[in-house]
Write a protein that holds these residues in place. Structure first.
Motif, mmCIF file in Angstrom:
data_model
loop_
_atom_site.group_PDB
_atom_site.id
_atom_site.type_symbol
_atom_site.label_atom_id
_atom_site.label_comp_id
_atom_site.label_asym_id
_atom_site.label_seq_id
_atom_site.Cartn_x
_atom_site.Cartn_y
_atom_site.Cartn_z
ATOM 1 N N TRP A 34 0.840 -1.202 0.000
ATOM 2 C CA TRP A 34 0.000 0.000 0.000
ATOM 3 C C TRP A 34 0.874 1.251 0.000
ATOM 4 N N ARG A 35 1.913 1.277 0.863
ATOM 5 C CA ARG A 35 2.804 2.444 0.921
ATOM 6 C C ARG A 35 3.540 2.643 -0.400
ATOM 7 N N ARG A 38 1.140 4.128 -2.854
ATOM 8 C CA ARG A 38 0.925 5.535 -2.495
ATOM 9 C C ARG A 38 2.114 6.398 -2.915
ATOM 10 N N ASP A 39 3.311 5.920 -2.619
ATOM 11 C CA ASP A 39 4.515 6.697 -2.897
ATOM 12 C C ASP A 39 4.845 6.782 -4.384
ATOM 13 N N SER A 48 -5.984 0.404 2.113
ATOM 14 C CA SER A 48 -4.974 -0.488 2.694
ATOM 15 C C SER A 48 -5.572 -1.880 2.913
#
Length: 191
Positions: A34-35, A38-39, A48
């Motif tokens: 998920w991160r 997002r990034d 998430s």
């Protein structure tokens, strides 16, 4: 969980020297995926919760590139089309900023398609790409060339189909049939 030997062979030699491996995702990877999505600032960010479910329910059709410490350096999520069970739909591809430009996405795609071909009978892949996403266009076009597989493109969803009003069309890339891999050749290892 460890990667299958064939998956290790599909990673460019320079990456195996640094300990990068491929394996199916585990539920514990969901937050990191998920991160990473997002990034990326280009992928549609799902909840998430959806990444946790993806790691649980679609691990057989997805892959994670792992650092020597086991943490994710990249991922591909995919699923089998319900009406075309030999077609892998690639949903998202992401590579951590520190690993971009090193052939990680190509190695993950090669390894995932080889594994799903062997284990699930996958003979073709589909993905959608928005116009101007040159990295994804190159990734899938070069995959088709490397594997000597036909590639076709057509608009799957026109911009008007999306409720946001500012969404670009989604172009469907179809690759296949994918020839059975030559057991002596490792396309991504030649990079």
């Amino acid at each position: 969980m460890t990667a299958a030997p064939a998956d290790h062979l599909r990673i460019p030699r320079g990456l195996t020297d640094r300990g990068l491996t491929l394996s199916p995702p585990q539920v514990e990877d969901g937050a990191a995926l998920w991160r990473m999505a997002r990034d990326s600032r280009v992928l549609d960010l799902n909840s998430s919760y959806s990444y946790l479910l993806w790691c649980r329910d679609y691990a057989a059709t997805s892959v994670v590139a792992r650092e020597p410490d086991g943490s994710p350096a990249g991922f591909i999520t995919g699923y089998l089309r319900p009406e075309q069970p030999h077609t892998l739909l690639v949903w998202q591809v992401a590579v951590d900023h520190g690993r971009r430009g090193q052939g990680v996405a190509a190695a993950m795609l090669d390894g995932l398609v080889a594994r799903t071909g062997r284990e699930l009978g996958v003979t073709g892949i589909e993905t959608t790409i928005t116009p101007g996403n040159e990295a994804s266009e190159r990734l899938f076009t070069s995959f088709a060339e490397r594997h000597r597989a036909p590639l076709s493109r057509e608009v799957l969803f026109h911009a008007e189909a999306f409720p946001e009003g500012d969404h670009q069309p989604e172009v469907l890339y179809r690759i296949g049939p994918i020839p059975a891999p030559d057991t002596d050749a490792h396309p991504a290892a030649d990079r």
